[in-house]
Design a protein around this motif. Sequence first.
Motif, PDB file in Angstrom:
ATOM      1  N   ILE A 292     101.513  77.517   0.357  1.00 43.89           N
ATOM      2  CA  ILE A 292     102.091  78.546  -0.509  1.00 43.89           C
ATOM      3  C   ILE A 292     103.212  78.016  -1.388  1.00 43.89           C
ATOM      4  N   ASP A 293     103.974  77.056  -0.917  1.00 43.21           N
ATOM      5  CA  ASP A 293     105.039  76.503  -1.749  1.00 43.21           C
ATOM      6  C   ASP A 293     104.545  75.352  -2.620  1.00 43.21           C
ATOM      7  N   ARG A 294     103.278  75.029  -2.522  1.00 45.56           N
ATOM      8  CA  ARG A 294     102.686  74.006  -3.377  1.00 45.56           C
ATOM      9  C   ARG A 294     101.897  74.627  -4.522  1.00 45.56           C
ATOM     10  N   ILE A 295     101.009  75.564  -4.187  1.00 43.08           N
ATOM     11  CA  ILE A 295     100.161  76.132  -5.242  1.00 43.08           C
ATOM     12  C   ILE A 295     100.602  77.521  -5.673  1.00 43.08           C
ATOM     13  N   GLY A 296     101.500  78.149  -4.920  1.00 44.58           N
ATOM     14  CA  GLY A 296     102.049  79.426  -5.344  1.00 44.58           C
ATOM     15  C   GLY A 296     101.452  80.625  -4.639  1.00 44.58           C
ATOM     16  N   ARG A 297     102.160  81.744  -4.748  1.00 45.29           N
ATOM     17  CA  ARG A 297     101.730  82.990  -4.096  1.00 45.29           C
ATOM     18  C   ARG A 297     100.533  83.608  -4.816  1.00 45.29           C
ATOM     19  N   LYS A 298     100.643  83.645  -6.132  1.00 42.62           N
ATOM     20  CA  LYS A 298      99.628  84.349  -6.924  1.00 42.62           C
ATOM     21  C   LYS A 298      98.245  83.718  -6.813  1.00 42.62           C
ATOM     22  N   PRO A 299      98.100  82.400  -6.922  1.00 44.20           N
ATOM     23  CA  PRO A 299      96.764  81.812  -6.764  1.00 44.20           C
ATOM     24  C   PRO A 299      96.160  82.075  -5.389  1.00 44.20           C
ATOM     25  N   ILE A 300      96.988  82.028  -4.336  1.00 42.92           N
ATOM     26  CA  ILE A 300      96.469  82.288  -2.990  1.00 42.92           C
ATOM     27  C   ILE A 300      95.995  83.730  -2.872  1.00 42.92           C
ATOM     28  N   GLN A 301      96.770  84.651  -3.428  1.00 38.39           N
ATOM     29  CA  GLN A 301      96.380  86.064  -3.345  1.00 38.39           C
ATOM     30  C   GLN A 301      95.118  86.332  -4.160  1.00 38.39           C
ATOM     31  N   LEU A 302      95.012  85.734  -5.327  1.00 37.06           N
ATOM     32  CA  LEU A 302      93.824  85.931  -6.166  1.00 37.06           C
ATOM     33  C   LEU A 302      92.566  85.409  -5.480  1.00 37.06           C
ATOM     34  N   GLN A 303      92.622  84.171  -4.977  1.00 34.66           N
ATOM     35  CA  GLN A 303      91.423  83.621  -4.345  1.00 34.66           C
ATOM     36  C   GLN A 303      91.097  84.345  -3.048  1.00 34.66           C
ATOM     37  N   GLY A 304      92.127  84.831  -2.328  1.00 34.51           N
ATOM     38  CA  GLY A 304      91.875  85.564  -1.089  1.00 34.51           C
ATOM     39  C   GLY A 304      91.131  86.867  -1.349  1.00 34.51           C
ATOM     40  N   PHE A 305      91.615  87.642  -2.327  1.00 34.09           N
ATOM     41  CA  PHE A 305      90.919  88.879  -2.679  1.00 34.09           C
ATOM     42  C   PHE A 305      89.488  88.589  -3.141  1.00 34.09           C
ATOM     43  N   PHE A 306      89.336  87.546  -3.968  1.00 32.54           N
ATOM     44  CA  PHE A 306      88.012  87.233  -4.497  1.00 32.54           C
ATOM     45  C   PHE A 306      87.042  86.869  -3.369  1.00 32.54           C
ATOM     46  N   MET A 307      87.475  85.987  -2.477  1.00 29.29           N
ATOM     47  CA  MET A 307      86.588  85.560  -1.396  1.00 29.29           C
ATOM     48  C   MET A 307      86.299  86.702  -0.429  1.00 29.29           C
ATOM     49  N   MET A 308      87.283  87.553  -0.167  1.00 26.27           N
ATOM     50  CA  MET A 308      87.021  88.734   0.665  1.00 26.27           C
ATOM     51  C   MET A 308      85.961  89.623   0.038  1.00 26.27           C
ATOM     52  N   GLY A 309      86.100  89.848  -1.278  1.00 30.84           N
ATOM     53  CA  GLY A 309      85.108  90.674  -1.955  1.00 30.84           C
ATOM     54  C   GLY A 309      83.717  90.094  -1.850  1.00 30.84           C
ATOM     55  N   VAL A 310      83.613  88.778  -2.047  1.00 27.75           N
ATOM     56  CA  VAL A 310      82.303  88.128  -1.973  1.00 27.75           C
ATOM     57  C   VAL A 310      81.696  88.276  -0.584  1.00 27.75           C
ATOM     58  N   PHE A 311      82.469  87.992   0.448  1.00 25.01           N
ATOM     59  CA  PHE A 311      81.917  88.006   1.803  1.00 25.01           C
ATOM     60  C   PHE A 311      81.684  89.426   2.324  1.00 25.01           C
ATOM     61  N   LEU A 312      82.505  90.375   1.915  1.00 27.48           N
ATOM     62  CA  LEU A 312      82.249  91.759   2.334  1.00 27.48           C
ATOM     63  C   LEU A 312      80.975  92.291   1.685  1.00 27.48           C
ATOM     64  N   LEU A 313      80.758  91.938   0.427  1.00 22.29           N
ATOM     65  CA  LEU A 313      79.499  92.333  -0.214  1.00 22.29           C
ATOM     66  C   LEU A 313      78.314  91.623   0.437  1.00 22.29           C
ATOM     67  N   ALA A 314      78.541  90.358   0.847  1.00 20.25           N
ATOM     68  CA  ALA A 314      77.466  89.620   1.529  1.00 20.25           C
ATOM     69  C   ALA A 314      77.137  90.226   2.882  1.00 20.25           C
ATOM     70  N   LEU A 315      78.123  90.876   3.515  1.00 17.80           N
ATOM     71  CA  LEU A 315      77.850  91.587   4.776  1.00 17.80           C
ATOM     72  C   LEU A 315      77.165  92.920   4.529  1.00 17.80           C
ATOM     73  N   GLY A 316      77.605  93.619   3.476  1.00 18.86           N
ATOM     74  CA  GLY A 316      77.160  94.985   3.287  1.00 18.86           C
ATOM     75  C   GLY A 316      75.795  95.145   2.653  1.00 18.86           C
ATOM     76  N   ILE A 317      75.497  94.348   1.625  1.00 15.08           N
ATOM     77  CA  ILE A 317      74.235  94.556   0.892  1.00 15.08           C
ATOM     78  C   ILE A 317      73.013  94.310   1.784  1.00 15.08           C
ATOM     79  N   PRO A 318      72.962  93.184   2.530  1.00 13.01           N
ATOM     80  CA  PRO A 318      71.806  92.998   3.425  1.00 13.01           C
ATOM     81  C   PRO A 318      72.154  93.329   4.884  1.00 13.01           C
ATOM     82  N   TYR A 319      72.969  94.392   5.105  1.00 11.22           N
ATOM     83  CA  TYR A 319      73.477  94.672   6.448  1.00 11.22           C
ATOM     84  C   TYR A 319      72.358  94.816   7.474  1.00 11.22           C
ATOM     85  N   ASN A 320      71.301  95.540   7.146  1.00  7.76           N
ATOM     86  CA  ASN A 320      70.207  95.748   8.106  1.00  7.76           C
ATOM     87  C   ASN A 320      69.561  94.420   8.492  1.00  7.76           C
TER      88      ASN A 320
END
Length: 564
Positions: free
Chosen positions: A382-410
């Motif tokens: 966090i003190d190397r790349i910053g707060r904002k980049p970590i938060q942006l990539q975290g939200f993005f990856m969460m969105g990707v993986f939650l959609l990957a769980l939900g769309i083919p859930y069955n």
Amino acid sequence: MSGASTTSSDRQAGLVLKALDSAKTQGFHFITIVIAGMGFFTDAYDLMCVATITKLLGRIYFTNPSSGKPGTLPPVIYAAINGIALLGAFMGQLLFGWLGDHLGRKKVYRYTAILMICCSIGSALSFGSSPQAVMGTICFFRFWLGVGIGGDYPLSATIMSEYSNTKTRGAFVGAVFANQGFGILVSATLAIIVSAALKSRYPAPPFDVDPVLSTAPEADYVWRVVFLFGCVPALLTFYFRTRMPETARYTALVSGNSKQAAYDMGQVLQKDLSSSACKSEDVERQCTVMSASIQKDYKLFSKEFWRRHGLHLLGTASTWFLAGLPWYTLNLFEKDALTAVKWLPDANTMSAIEEVYEVSKAQALIALCSIVPGYWCTIALIDRIGRKPIQLQGFFMMGVFLLALGIPYNHWRDEKPTGFMIIYAVTFFFNNFGPNTTTFIVPSELYPARFRTTCHGLSAAVGKLGAVLGAFGFSFISQDSDPSRIDAGYKPGIGPGKTFIMLGATSILGMALTLLIPETKGRSLEEISGETEHVSAAQNTAVVADVAGLNRDNYDMRTMKSEC
């Protein structure tokens, strides 16, 4: 105040704030991480341990042997036990955030620990002559437990932030918050130990063999021991909370007590900077920390406040809400997801204590493999790349993986349960190597000292509304649309798959709202908040020259002490 004295005060403030920002890491910093971190250990332990014992509470107090199924908590009681502490946390964040700015961080810090200690004990000793009475007393104590937990958020974050130097501030505040991961891991581990010990000492048949004997009377001890242990970390750190000095920034910039701030700063940096050592006028200029330039020229929620910090507050509050919604939803209903994909045995094939053991094992595995590493990746970077980049990539990856769980859930549920669990765990990783951690850190840096705990508490409280929505709302709407798959007492909902899709969409929205927040890496708290923006360039040059003259390489408190 004359122009000359104002300039002198500006320089005095600049010297001391520069000293705090560039001070070497001291043992006191690590002690503070432990003291403040134990609050978040308790927070996660007490909020998440419920997930390991709610099925047990249903078996003990609501089993009807003739139904052919193990007992479960009625929907309203289930939501209340999961959500009442979160409502308490919402109130505590607002109340103690306000008190922290008006009475001081230290003065109210001990009271959050007292609440956590007393209410953990009260939760464990919950009593009553009927199941409803027992659940009612649990909810009463857990509400006030939540108030104490909520109060720890703005106080711990601000104390650590105001003690830290510029280079490691993000890692230090993140390390305080990372104790949440250990709290989750320990809550599951303790449940494993207690249930394994009782399972060995008091063996019981599975429910489908004997519905009555499958819940041994001793099972009642399991949830009580798990709740009771929540008082231990708060109890261990209570004394040290009472002994901590007030942060020098609060004393100097809010209280205006220069000599006390000098003394407190000396304690933080392990130097003797008592006022008795500062007698001459020249020495007074070095040892005092009052700033006349940093004026309280606008009030909280005034027009000027909204001009300066309105978008910041919208950004920190909304992103915390959107981070808290999936975090608490996924944590509190993890056991249900594990059961749905057959990662856990069917409840009918287990005794009550055995079910606690199996649920806790799965939760400990997820915490160890994904939750805890996520926190520490944030701390490392966090003190190397910053707060904002970590938060942006975290939200993005969460969105990707939650959609990957939900769309083919069955597909995951019926054919690839192991694949489901891998993606489920990775989602937790990016939640913590992302917004769950950064939304805690950034509000402790963005706002002026006189508003810092209030604004942090307000941001955290909005975040807890996301958690409350997860506890009270998603427990109902996430029920399967197939009536044969829903839990007893519930109506069909939209199903887990669509729930994951909704959570994925909120994560993408969180990514967009992160753009409202400025980067705070490598900047002093006063620069970030704009508290010193009206100090003239000549005054700032004088401050820098004074600091450089004291020590070209690093402004060390040893220099100040020798000059005193």
